[in-house]
Design an enzyme around this catalytic site. Structure first.
Site, PDB file in Angstrom:
ATOM      1  N   TYR A 109      -6.308  -6.443   4.386  1.00  0.00           N
ATOM      2  CA  TYR A 109      -5.970  -5.599   3.324  1.00  0.00           C
ATOM      3  C   TYR A 109      -4.828  -6.044   2.236  1.00  0.00           C
ATOM      4  O   TYR A 109      -4.403  -5.068   1.665  1.00  0.00           O
ATOM      5  CB  TYR A 109      -5.713  -4.208   3.868  1.00  0.00           C
ATOM      6  CG  TYR A 109      -5.860  -3.063   2.781  1.00  0.00           C
ATOM      7  CD1 TYR A 109      -7.417  -2.846   2.109  1.00  0.00           C
ATOM      8  CD2 TYR A 109      -4.924  -2.059   2.422  1.00  0.00           C
ATOM      9  CE1 TYR A 109      -7.499  -1.730   1.119  1.00  0.00           C
ATOM     10  CE2 TYR A 109      -5.254  -1.095   1.538  1.00  0.00           C
ATOM     11  CZ  TYR A 109      -6.408  -1.135   0.995  1.00  0.00           C
ATOM     12  OH  TYR A 109      -6.679  -0.044   0.040  1.00  0.00           O
ATOM     13  N   TRP A 111      -1.247  -6.181   3.066  1.00  0.00           N
ATOM     14  CA  TRP A 111       0.040  -5.681   3.149  1.00  0.00           C
ATOM     15  C   TRP A 111       0.837  -6.286   4.461  1.00  0.00           C
ATOM     16  O   TRP A 111       1.830  -5.490   4.882  1.00  0.00           O
ATOM     17  CB  TRP A 111      -0.202  -4.106   3.292  1.00  0.00           C
ATOM     18  CG  TRP A 111      -0.345  -3.338   2.209  1.00  0.00           C
ATOM     19  CD1 TRP A 111      -1.420  -2.798   1.619  1.00  0.00           C
ATOM     20  CD2 TRP A 111       0.622  -3.078   0.780  1.00  0.00           C
ATOM     21  NE1 TRP A 111      -1.532  -2.153   0.412  1.00  0.00           N
ATOM     22  CE2 TRP A 111      -0.251  -2.226   0.024  1.00  0.00           C
ATOM     23  CE3 TRP A 111       1.918  -3.270   0.744  1.00  0.00           C
ATOM     24  CZ2 TRP A 111       0.409  -1.960  -1.109  1.00  0.00           C
ATOM     25  CZ3 TRP A 111       2.466  -2.606  -0.375  1.00  0.00           C
ATOM     26  CH2 TRP A 111       1.881  -2.001  -1.330  1.00  0.00           C
TER      27      TRP A 111
END
Length: 761
Positions: A109, A111
């Site tokens: 994702y 992050w």
């Protein structure tokens, strides 16, 4: 004492070495420092870490596919790195040979790190491409609906994010700042490429000091704070498109819409106008029609429409509004309403798609493209929209539509996840639990024993961003940074690159993956490439040795002196600087979307009531707002002292209107059970006059903690309640904010234990 720097998604921090060891402090560059990252070195975070490679017991003893029903409920066996790499490499080979690379899903994702080399998404994609490819995902939970519809209507979301009017421009030229969903400072604490200068608080204060009138249309009052009075219109969640249509209708009825702008810069007004007036369907979209839908009185809507005429108006929309059923519509309608006012491309006017959603919107800094780790070419063409992972696992072979095309879900046998936590960002976690039992094998790189790690078969301990050196180029923040190592990784934790190198060696592709470069050599090579790229843009960077010694390069001297105004070049010369839409203009009516023939997304912005919303709720139901948390980024650092200080009795706070709380007999801190047909969770009640009636606010980020005996989630994770259905057949984005729940006072429950590691053998 000596000081160095580390860059993270939530801020830039100095690494200070003193008599008591290493600590982090906020960097002097930052005018509004964020405390979240100060706690990365805390003992509370350290206790959650994965220290050694670990294999789920049944999988290790019986082989792939053994007892998937025990994922999340079984002990792990710690093994050596050699053994872990051997098992992972052999299983990847088995899946490739038996089912092909289209049976491997590569999850990430983005992050996990603000650094450009240790970017987990780049690392996992490069590795999986090295061994023949993988099934990928498209878009993001935060923006899927907007990312798909906005290129049809005006421009790609990434371009819009980097080109918003600057805060200086708004303070100088805007008269009225109208925002749907506020400008939440808690969201603006972060940016994907890292934050050097938190500017949103000061930007809002600049506007207030300049006398800009601010109106917040939101179920929550506190997501717009300027230091001056802000008018709050508490709208019913999910009704924003109806509200915007009513404003548009009233502006048109007054003859205040800019026909010259609509004719020159837009296409499709003549097809949208009959819908707006009711000539097409018999229902004018006026204030009287909208008032009972959105809960804002018709005279208030009409007064606002009059106020918007004759002034320079900026209309902003929060990202949260597209995380809902029909989430494309309010974004498309914001563009349409701004076009009707005719101020797009003018100082102080137009529209914004997320002021406050990240720190970068409104930045005065120039965007410069940096160098990133080459990911190679993925020969596997199958993909899924990011929020459809449970659908993919539960219904392989089933068809789905995406942006006008029809595809089918692949049959996934192995999930490889590095960077991200699906048990944080996915909806209907009880459904995900069922889907998560489908693959033969789940391999994860994890820093901590999150719910995702506990439900994996092979868990590989990975270092955190402050435990490695990297290159950071947050150009919209105005810095390039060499990020230093603040601490050694605990136990046997290694970087993603080191882990993939181990597995690539087992699989015979080490040289192809590494190109015979160490981590330090990769970082230096990326900097060298970036230095050449930027030299062509007139930005001279020092050589690598000087850069590494300096640590931080301030790019402000290279920034353009003028205030940025989004779409000003298009306004000045629509033929010479056309948009990337099919017509080159703003598309109020999209022939491309109309031709798709979708039942839930038509050729122009349209009001469609969500299937689950407060407008059709029972008297005892509440509309759930699962917004971003204030004390962490997503679920990262949930165990830190800063995050723990925001919990009540160890659980997340659930805010509801104070009159609703009194009606239910709830006081501050009372234990409540929140439930619907999808799941149940516990939280602590907070009566709050700043929450609209019949609305419940339970922020995301609490680590998933179901009771082993009952399945009751004990920590306050709202995604046991949210529905796992697409925003529409256009985008397939998530619909988390279309969710109804009930609340009851609870008397007793087992204590939450989200941060206790699993049993290790």
């Amino acid at each position: 004492m000596t000081s160095r720097q580390t860059l993270s998604h939530w801020g830039t921090y100095d690494i200070v070495e003193g008599p008591k060891g290493v600590r982090l402090k906020s960097n002097a560059l930052d005018p509004d420092p964020n405390p979240i990252g100060l706690h990365q070195l805390s003992p509370e975070v350290a206790r959650t870490r994965v220290l050694r490679p670990a294999i789920r017991k049944s999988w290790l003893e019986q082989g792939p596919g053994a007892r998937p029903d025990l994922r999340g409920r079984e002990a792990f066996v710690e093994v050596s790195w050699d053994k872990a790499a051997e098992l992972a490499g052999a299983e990847l080979d088995r899946i490739r040979q038996a089912y092909g690379n289209k049976a491997i899903f590569g999850g990430s994702y983005g992050w996990a790190s603000a650094g450009r080399f240790h970017h987990a998404q780049s690392q996992v994609h490069r590795f999986l491409n090295t061994i023949g490819g993988y099934v990928a995902h498209r878009d993001s939970y935060s923006l899927a609906a907007a990312r798909v519809v906005l290129p049809h209507a005006v421009a790609p979301m990434a371009w819009l994010m980097n080109n918003h009017n600057t805060w200086d421009d708004l303070a100088a030229h805007c008269d009225l700042f109208l925002t749907l969903g506020g400008v939440p400072l808690k969201n603006a604490q972060i940016s994907q490429a890292g934050v050097a200068r938190h500017r949103v608080r000061e930007g809002l204060r600049q506007m207030a000091g300049a006398g800009v009138e601010c109106i917040n249309v939101s179920p929550l009052r506190d997501n717009m704070e300027t230091g001056a009075p802000v008018e709050w219109l508490p709208i019913r969640p999910g009704s924003d498109t109806a509200f915007l249509l009513a404003l548009a209708h009233e502006i048109r009825a007054m003859g205040a819409h800019d026909r010259a702008f609509l004719d020159r810069y837009c296409t499709g007004w003549e097809k949208f106008e009959p819908y707006l007036t009711g000539a097409g369907d018999g229902q004018p979209k006026d204030a009287d029609w909208a008032a009972p839908l959105c809960g804002i009185e018709a005279p208030t809507i009409r007064a606002l429409a009059r106020k918007m005429t004759g002034k320079r108006v900026m209309i902003n929309i929060a990202w949260a509004l597209q995380r809902a059923e029909h989430g494309e519509q309010p974004f498309w309608m914001v563009v349409t309403l701004a076009a009707m006012l005719g101020q797009i491309g003018l100082p102080g006017g137009g529209f914004g798609v997320g002021y406050g959603a990240e720190n970068l919107m409104g930045s005065p800094h120039a965007e410069l493209r940096g160098a990133s780790l080459p990911q190679g070419i993925n020969p596997v063409k199958e993909f899924i929209p990011v929020a459809r992972i449970a659908d993919m696992l539960l219904t392989p072979g089933a068809p789905f539509t995406y942006d006008g095309e029809t595809y089918s879900y692949p049959d996934i046998r192995l999930v490889y996840w590095a960077g991200g936590n699906p048990y944080h960002h996915h909806q209907d976690l009880n459904r995900l639990e069922r889907a998560w039992q489908k693959p033969d094998t789940i391999i994860v790189h994890e820093q901590a024993w999150t719910a995702t790690a506990r439900r994996a078969d092979i868990v590989l301990p990975v270092s955190m961003a402050h435990e490695r050196e990297d290159l950071g180029y947050a150009t919209m923040e105005g810095v390039v940074m060499h990020t230093h190592k603040a601490a050694e990784p605990p136990g046997l934790a290694e970087s993603d690159y080191a882990i993939f190198t181990r597995i690539a060696r087992v699989m015979g592709v080490e040289e192809k993956f590494t190109e015979n470069r160490s981590e330090a050599e990769w970082i230096e090579s990326l900097y060298a490439r970036m230095r050449k790229m930027w030299a062509r843009e007139g930005v001279d960077l020092p050589d690598y040795a000087a850069f590494r010694e300096a640590g931080v390069i301030d790019l402000q001297p290279h920034d353009p002196p003028e205030q940025r105004v989004m779409l000003s070049a298009f306004r000045a010369d629509p033929e010479g600087a056309p948009l990337e839409t099919p017509s080159g203009r703003i598309e109020i009516f999209s022939e491309a979307i109309h031709a798709m023939g979708l039942p839930d997304c038509f050729g122009h912005p349209t009001w469609m009531p969500p299937g689950e919303w407060a407008g059709e709720a029972a008297p005892d139901q509440f509309h759930l707002i699962s917004d971003q948390p204030a004390r962490k980024l997503h679920s990262q650092l949930d165990a830190s002292p800063h995050s723990l200080a925001g919990k009540i009795h160890g659980r997340e706070p659930a805010h509801l209107n104070d009159r609703d709380a009194a009606r239910l007999g709830l006081a501050y801190g009372d234990l409540v059970e929140i439930h619907n047909a999808r799941g149940r969770c516990l939280a602590s009640a907070v009566p709050d006059a700043g929450v609209a009636p019949n609305v419940l606010r339970l922020s995301t980020g609490a680590w998933f903690d179901p009771c082993p005996e009952t399945g009751l989630e004990r920590h306050g994770n709202p995604n046991v309640l949210t529905q796992d259905r697409p925003a529409s057949q256009l985008s397939q984005g998530c619909a988390a904010h279309s969710c109804l729940v009930r609340i009851v006072k609870a008397t007793q429950a087992s204590a939450p234990a989200p941060f206790t590691p699993p049993e290790l053998a």
